[in-house]
Write a protein that holds these residues in place. Structure first.
Motif: not given
Length: 128
Positions: A4, A8, A30-31, A34-35, A38-39, A42
């Motif tokens: 994350a 960022q 994971r990307h 995350w998109r 958010g954090r 994850l």
């Protein structure tokens, strides 16, 4: 959480995979998470796999049955608990189907040691 932080900083998933020593597929997954979330998306959700199908009370009873030995449960040929015998015992006593591999995991502590106040079940041999 490291992923994350890298995302960022606008670091590409391929570079994240290289830095974190993970697969490209995992970095892209994971990307995406995350998109979308958010954090927090994850954050760990705890250990994977299915939950133990036996209650704490049943695990305690199973430990007591295993301590009685195989002969007490009609296996008189030898006094060895095998994973297959434990799976059969669980089915007989609790009417819950267990595979041999599930019984092995149960007796190695990966499932029972976290739940049982006795610290897990007696170990079993790996032979069928």
């Amino acid at each position: 959480m490291q992923a994350a932080e890298l995302f960022q900083q606008r670091i590409k998933p391929l570079e994240v995979a290289r830095q974190l020593r993970t697969s490209r597929k995992s970095a892209y997954q994971r990307h995406r998470l995350w998109r979308e979330g958010g954090r927090e998306a994850l954050a760990s959700r705890g250990p994977g796999g299915s939950r133990c199908r036996l209650s704490l009370r049943c695990l305690e009873k199973l430990a007591a049955y295993l301590e009685q030995g195989p002969a007490a449960h009609e296996w008189v040929a030898d006094q060895v608990w095998t994973a297959a015998r434990v799976a059969t015992l669980i089915g007989r006593q609790f009417h819950v189907p267990y595979s041999v591999s599930g019984a092995t995991r149960l007796c190695t502590g990966s499932a029972s040691a976290r739940r049982s106040p006795r610290g897990g079940l007696p170990s079993v041999t790996s032979r069928p």
